[in-house]
Design a protein around this motif. Structure first.
Motif, PDB file in Angstrom:
ATOM      1  N   VAL A 125       0.981  -1.122   0.025  1.00 37.70           N
ATOM      2  CA  VAL A 125       0.008   0.000   0.046  1.00 37.70           C
ATOM      3  C   VAL A 125       0.865   1.339   0.054  1.00 37.70           C
ATOM      4  N   LEU A 126       0.553   2.279  -0.944  1.00 39.45           N
ATOM      5  CA  LEU A 126       1.319   3.385  -0.959  1.00 39.45           C
ATOM      6  C   LEU A 126       1.427   4.149   0.284  1.00 39.45           C
ATOM      7  N   SER A 127       0.340   4.085   1.209  1.00 36.36           N
ATOM      8  CA  SER A 127       0.418   4.827   2.651  1.00 36.36           C
ATOM      9  C   SER A 127       1.619   4.394   3.436  1.00 36.36           C
ATOM     10  N   ALA A 128       2.013   3.192   3.226  1.00 38.78           N
ATOM     11  CA  ALA A 128       3.010   2.584   4.124  1.00 38.78           C
ATOM     12  C   ALA A 128       4.387   3.676   3.764  1.00 38.78           C
ATOM     13  N   CYS A 129       4.385   4.403   2.650  1.00 44.45           N
ATOM     14  CA  CYS A 129       5.725   5.257   2.423  1.00 44.45           C
ATOM     15  C   CYS A 129       5.890   6.307   3.251  1.00 44.45           C
ATOM     16  N   THR A 130       4.938   6.740   4.345  1.00 45.94           N
ATOM     17  CA  THR A 130       5.230   7.697   5.024  1.00 45.94           C
ATOM     18  C   THR A 130       5.313   7.266   6.446  1.00 45.94           C
ATOM     19  N   ALA A 131       5.862   5.949   6.777  1.00 45.36           N
ATOM     20  CA  ALA A 131       5.988   5.302   7.983  1.00 45.36           C
ATOM     21  C   ALA A 131       7.000   6.049   8.375  1.00 45.36           C
ATOM     22  N   GLU A 132       7.267   6.210   9.960  1.00 50.92           N
ATOM     23  CA  GLU A 132       8.180   6.484  10.467  1.00 50.92           C
ATOM     24  C   GLU A 132       9.534   5.545  10.434  1.00 50.92           C
ATOM     25  N   LYS A 133      10.762   5.957  10.526  1.00 49.31           N
ATOM     26  CA  LYS A 133      11.702   4.823  10.732  1.00 49.31           C
ATOM     27  C   LYS A 133      12.013   4.383  12.038  1.00 49.31           C
ATOM     28  N   PRO A 134      11.842   3.121  12.236  1.00 53.82           N
ATOM     29  CA  PRO A 134      12.034   2.727  13.662  1.00 53.82           C
ATOM     30  C   PRO A 134      13.359   3.026  14.310  1.00 53.82           C
ATOM     31  N   ALA A 135      13.363   3.610  15.593  1.00 57.69           N
ATOM     32  CA  ALA A 135      14.882   3.734  16.107  1.00 57.69           C
ATOM     33  C   ALA A 135      15.721   2.614  16.135  1.00 57.69           C
ATOM     34  N   GLY A 136      17.017   3.057  15.626  1.00 55.28           N
ATOM     35  CA  GLY A 136      18.076   2.176  15.667  1.00 55.28           C
ATOM     36  C   GLY A 136      18.332   1.507  14.314  1.00 55.28           C
ATOM     37  N   ARG A 137      17.260   1.635  13.307  1.00 50.92           N
ATOM     38  CA  ARG A 137      17.363   0.816  12.283  1.00 50.92           C
ATOM     39  C   ARG A 137      18.002   1.677  10.981  1.00 50.92           C
ATOM     40  N   ALA A 138      18.811   1.045  10.035  1.00 46.53           N
ATOM     41  CA  ALA A 138      19.426   1.615   8.976  1.00 46.53           C
ATOM     42  C   ALA A 138      18.238   2.199   8.098  1.00 46.53           C
ATOM     43  N   GLN A 139      18.228   3.436   7.817  1.00 44.65           N
ATOM     44  CA  GLN A 139      17.139   4.003   6.891  1.00 44.65           C
ATOM     45  C   GLN A 139      17.362   3.375   5.412  1.00 44.65           C
ATOM     46  N   ALA A 140      16.289   3.305   4.910  1.00 43.90           N
ATOM     47  CA  ALA A 140      16.233   2.990   3.208  1.00 43.90           C
ATOM     48  C   ALA A 140      15.993   4.325   2.749  1.00 43.90           C
ATOM     49  N   ALA A 141      16.458   4.214   1.564  1.00 39.84           N
ATOM     50  CA  ALA A 141      16.317   5.582   0.675  1.00 39.84           C
ATOM     51  C   ALA A 141      14.696   5.853   0.406  1.00 39.84           C
ATOM     52  N   PRO A 142      14.216   6.910   0.501  1.00 37.02           N
ATOM     53  CA  PRO A 142      12.880   7.374   0.249  1.00 37.02           C
ATOM     54  C   PRO A 142      12.298   6.981  -1.180  1.00 37.02           C
ATOM     55  N   VAL A 143      11.194   6.748  -1.202  1.00 45.78           N
ATOM     56  CA  VAL A 143      10.553   6.343  -2.458  1.00 45.78           C
ATOM     57  C   VAL A 143      10.245   7.704  -2.993  1.00 45.78           C
ATOM     58  N   ASP A 144      10.142   7.791  -4.591  1.00 47.75           N
ATOM     59  CA  ASP A 144       9.971   8.738  -5.262  1.00 47.75           C
ATOM     60  C   ASP A 144       8.989   8.525  -6.198  1.00 47.75           C
ATOM     61  N   ILE A 145       7.747   8.594  -6.043  1.00 47.33           N
ATOM     62  CA  ILE A 145       6.785   8.355  -6.773  1.00 47.33           C
ATOM     63  C   ILE A 145       5.477   9.306  -7.162  1.00 47.33           C
ATOM     64  N   GLY A 146       5.731  10.479  -6.851  1.00 49.07           N
ATOM     65  CA  GLY A 146       4.770  11.611  -7.001  1.00 49.07           C
ATOM     66  C   GLY A 146       3.517  11.300  -6.130  1.00 49.07           C
ATOM     67  N   SER A 147       3.931  10.931  -5.068  1.00 48.03           N
ATOM     68  CA  SER A 147       2.501  10.600  -4.355  1.00 48.03           C
ATOM     69  C   SER A 147       1.334  11.743  -4.069  1.00 48.03           C
ATOM     70  N   THR A 148       0.339  11.189  -4.650  1.00 49.72           N
ATOM     71  CA  THR A 148      -0.921  12.062  -4.672  1.00 49.72           C
ATOM     72  C   THR A 148      -2.202  11.485  -4.244  1.00 49.72           C
ATOM     73  N   GLY A 149      -3.063  12.436  -3.520  1.00 48.50           N
ATOM     74  CA  GLY A 149      -4.278  11.540  -3.218  1.00 48.50           C
ATOM     75  C   GLY A 149      -5.153  11.216  -4.302  1.00 48.50           C
ATOM     76  N   ARG A 150      -6.090  10.412  -3.999  1.00 51.53           N
ATOM     77  CA  ARG A 150      -7.107   9.898  -5.084  1.00 51.53           C
ATOM     78  C   ARG A 150      -7.740  10.970  -5.461  1.00 51.53           C
ATOM     79  N   ASP A 151      -8.414  11.844  -4.425  1.00 49.40           N
ATOM     80  CA  ASP A 151      -9.165  12.929  -5.101  1.00 49.40           C
ATOM     81  C   ASP A 151      -8.556  13.938  -5.978  1.00 49.40           C
ATOM     82  N   ALA A 152      -7.372  13.943  -5.893  1.00 51.18           N
ATOM     83  CA  ALA A 152      -6.401  15.044  -7.032  1.00 51.18           C
ATOM     84  C   ALA A 152      -6.043  14.325  -8.332  1.00 51.18           C
ATOM     85  N   ILE A 153      -6.470  12.967  -8.449  1.00 55.47           N
ATOM     86  CA  ILE A 153      -6.432  12.187  -9.854  1.00 55.47           C
ATOM     87  C   ILE A 153      -7.570  12.116 -10.877  1.00 55.47           C
ATOM     88  N   ALA A 154      -7.435  12.611 -11.844  1.00 56.09           N
ATOM     89  CA  ALA A 154      -8.531  12.528 -12.846  1.00 56.09           C
ATOM     90  C   ALA A 154      -8.917  10.975 -13.205  1.00 56.09           C
TER      91      ALA A 154
END
Length: 791
Positions: free
Chosen positions: A31-60
């Motif tokens: 699910v795309l909503s998982a992309c905004t999850a916070e990084k757990p403390a002490g874990r090596a951080q992954a590179a952020p996703v880059d997908i042009g995230s947009t809410g469904r109401d703004a999509i034609a």
């Protein structure tokens, strides 16, 4: 060209990025909503996703996305051996996915198909109960239920050889599947505990496909009559190289925004041209295409008609070059003049085409992240010098992984820390850096290991094979030199190794103790909190000048040779001047020089991989190991060389996985002799493995406690590092070109397309038409003093 190895034991679209060496595969489903999850403390951080995230109401509502893929699928059944990346991408959009992956690569229940799924009993046997979404139906109107689970289990459990299955991992542990109060209540009982049970039944095929060997083998190769995703498969036109997906009218979830998705097979080298021609909306691209798009975006505000400084004819824009060209075109030799005029005309035409393409490429953006896959240096331990663990460890200790990662990833603005695990990537809960089991780059230790193995500077000249190996070795011996770890076994036949010895006893070597120390540290909870978060085309022998890595400085107005050995007689330098450390001469043993065959792909899309290979050759040359680079055609690189074991050194990638106990085992399993004398290597193409590593994988696969299972995998990873058959270098960059208005699609990282949310932004919400990405405008083509590789 992407060089990613065959799948990790499965071809499931959730866990793989590719299913062949030369293609980039589907992205993990989540699910795309998982992309905004916070990084757990002490874990090596992954590179952020880059997908042009947009809410469904703004999509034609409506529209078609044209998506580039590498090939048209040979089959639409992902459980067959010839399935590919496009098979998985189609399956992700049209078939049930019970568990998707979040941005950390962790499996999450997919509410579109499951109301719940959990272990309800552990003793005496593991029992999992699935409660299916009551609205979930196949496209023919029948409900998704227990009969589909039973049919898939029967097809994949491995008991009926009439089913042409590529794998049965996990399904062979199921004892029975029962219907609960109704077909939406599915009870699965395992005869052996299985930690990776969430990997099963994804994708889930209808019982009409899995119900018989005939339907399994042939029924889903050309088409899928029944599906159950936000899209249905309308057609696969192999002649036109297009597959068309259309919105599923029976989809019970949120309605897909797009009317259709068209997957077009476009070679990676042709994608910039296809994008410029407006034939694609989204495509994975290589570094060169990314540079073109970035350059086009920067030039958008420039002066119209300004000549390009790159592309066809760019070298002829200087006054001197232009004068020479005119002189040749108007010379007295009519034949040469005509040839020169024709060449100028062709160049001008190509330059105009290129310029037009650049103008059109302004309509795209480049999205970037780290792909869930890593590039490794593979060392073939079956025969030759690398059958000796000491030589493999010396190769590994000679390589500066940080330098390689920086060269590939830093220019893209991506995290460039070297990967420290074979079984997870940064950001995953299971990630832990176990590379201490092998040790960091150390030239002196590498040279000492080689000397202990009998490879000396005098050995190349000696022909008396009876001379004691290593008698002329130079340099101090490392703590683990001269000892053979019981866990460093290879599948090598007895008697093939030279200059090595195998201990019969049970004493652990320092290499093993290092691995134990590393895993103890990794599993200690308090310590974790403080951890740092074809045919060959060409053959060339390497003899490059080493870079200034490992150099030292000399004092002010002091002869360099008086300060450190290796200086030049009579040379003076101001304080702080770097002087290269002395380079080891060529090593040999029994009259043979130590030269390794470095096999690399020769295709146009493999320049960056070859650049990394050149840098590795320089590093090895520094300790006296020669390399002979063998360039082979891309289409034969994996099958005829990597899988066949026809190499000493090679570079290729493995996809990351959420299920390392299941998917990692065939990659690192100890090869075993077959009845005909050959080796059964599964996917362990380095031919390096141990019984202990196999045992740790088996224990982890049966451990239902997630924390305990991760600890076992960390121990296995440390043992893999110590065996030095595979040296992870860096996580691969992911570059994707998209139209700026295309939302919820791009560089997904570990996340995946939520296909029903992909679409074009409504008018007024499109944002900027082009955003340049941080991609340099030039790629070096040769190794310099301080080489930098590009991806």
């Amino acid at each position: 060209m992407s060089h990613v190895g065959a799948p990790r034991g499965r071809t499931c679209s959730r866990t793989l990025r590719t299913v062949s060496l030369l293609t980039t595969g589907v992205l993990a489903l989540t699910v795309l909503s998982a992309c905004t999850a916070e990084k757990p403390a002490g874990r090596a951080q992954a590179a952020p996703v880059d997908i042009g995230s947009t809410g469904r109401d703004a999509i034609a509502q409506g529209g078609t996305v044209r998506w580039a893929v590498d090939t048209m699928p040979a089959t639409l059944n992902v459980f067959q051996a010839d399935s590919d990346a496009t098979t998985n991408r189609i399956a992700g959009a049209v078939l049930p996915t019970l568990f998707t992956l979040d941005r950390t690569g962790s499996p999450q229940r997919n509410g579109d198909y499951l109301e719940s799924a959990k272990i309800v009993d552990r003793e005496p046997k593991q029992v999992v109960v699935y409660k299916l979404n009551q609205q979930a139906v196949w496209s023919d109107g029948t409900e998704i239920g227990a009969p589909d689970f039973v049919a898939q289990w029967h097809a994949l459990r491995g008991k009926d050889t009439a089913y042409w299955t590529a794998r049965n991992a996990g399904y062979e542990r199921i004892e029975k599947i029962e219907r609960g109060k109704d077909d939406l209540d599915v009870r699965v009982t395992f005869d052996r505990p299985y930690a990776d049970w969430k990997s099963l039944f994804t994708p889930l095929y209808p019982k009409e496909v899995m119900g018989s060997p005939t339907s399994f083998n042939d029924g889903a190769r050309a088409g899928l009559k029944t599906s159950a995703g936000p899209f249905n498969l309308k057609s696969v036109d192999r002649k036109a190289k297009k597959a068309t997906l259309v919105r599923n009218p029976r989809w019970w979830g949120k309605r897909a925004k797009l009317d259709s998705i068209v997957l077009s097979a476009v070679p990676r080298g042709k994608r910039a041209e296809a994008l410029a021609a407006g034939r694609l909306d989204i495509a994975d691209i290589d570094r060169a295409a990314a540079e073109r798009i970035s350059s086009a975006a920067r030039a958008k505000g420039g002066t119209a008609g300004q000549p390009l400084t790159h592309g066809p004819g760019a070298a002829d824009i200087s006054p001197a070059a232009s004068l020479r060209a005119r002189a040749m075109a108007n010379g007295s030799d009519k034949e040469k003049a005509e040839a020169a005029r024709s060449a100028r005309e062709r160049t001008a035409e190509a330059a105009e085409t290129y310029s037009r393409e650049q103008r059109n490429l302004r309509g795209y953006v480049v999205r970037k992240s780290l792909e869930p896959a890593y590039t490794q240096l593979a060392l073939n331990g079956e025969s030759g010098p690398l059958a000796d663990e000491r030589v493999r460890r010396a190769v590994a200790r000679a390589i500066n992984r940080k330098q390689l990662a920086d060269a590939v990833l830093k220019p893209l603005g991506l995290p460039s820390k070297p990967l420290g695990s074979h079984l997870a990537v940064a950001g995953q809960p299971a990630y832990a850096d176990s590379s201490d089991a092998l040790g960091t780059q150390d030239t002196h230790e590498a040279q000492a290991l080689l000397a202990d193995a009998g490879w000396t500077q005098g050995g190349a000249r000696r022909t008396d094979a009876g001379t004691k190996a290593g008698s002329e070795g130079e340099g101090r011996k490392p703590a683990d030199a001269g000892k053979k770890s019981p866990d460093a076994e290879t599948a090598k036949k007895d008697g093939e190794k030279k200059g090595t010895s195998k201990e019969e006893g049970e004493k652990k070597t320092d290499a093993e103790k290092k691995a134990d120390k590393s895993t103890d540290k990794a599993t200690d909870k308090s310590a974790e909190k403080s951890e740092k978060s074809g045919k060959p085309e060409k053959s060339e022998k390497k003899n490059d000048t080493p870079s200034d890595e490992g150099s030292y400085t000399v004092g002010d107005n002091k002869p360099a040779q008086d300060t450190k050995p290796g200086g030049v007689a009579g040379a003076y330098a101001p304080r702080g001047t770097a002087v290269p450390a002395p380079k080891a001469g060529p090593l040999g043993k029994d009259g043979k020089t130590l030269t390794l065959r470095f096999v690399l792909p020769s295709g146009e899309g493999s320049e960056s991989l070859r650049a990394v290979g050149r840098r590795i050759s320089v590093m090895l040359d520094r300790i006296g190991i020669g390399t002979e680079t063998i360039k082979v055609a891309d289409n034969s690189y994996f099958k005829d060389h990597i899988a066949a074991g026809d190499y000493d050194l090679a570079l290729y990638s493995w996809p990351a996985t959420a299920y390392p106990a299941t998917d990692g085992r065939p990659i690192f399993a100890k090869p075993v002799p077959a009845s005909d004398g050959t080796l059964q290597v599964e996917q362990n193409y380095t031919r390096v493995g141990t019984d202990h590593i196999d045992q740790l994988f088996d224990q982890a696969a049966s451990e239902l406690d997630e924390g305990e299972a991760r600890d076992l995998m960390k121990k296995a990873d440390a043992r893999i590092w110590a065996a030095a058959g595979s040296i992870p270098l860096y996580q691969r960059p992911q570059l994707v070109a998209t139209k700026p208005a295309l939302a919820n699609a791009g560089a997904f990282g570990f996340t995946s397309p939520r296909y029903q949310d992909i679409g074009f932004k409504k008018s007024g919400n499109a944002g900027p038409t082009a955003v340049p990405t941080a991609v340099p405008t030039a790629l070096p083509t040769t190794v310099e003093k301080s080489p930098k590789a590009e991806k």
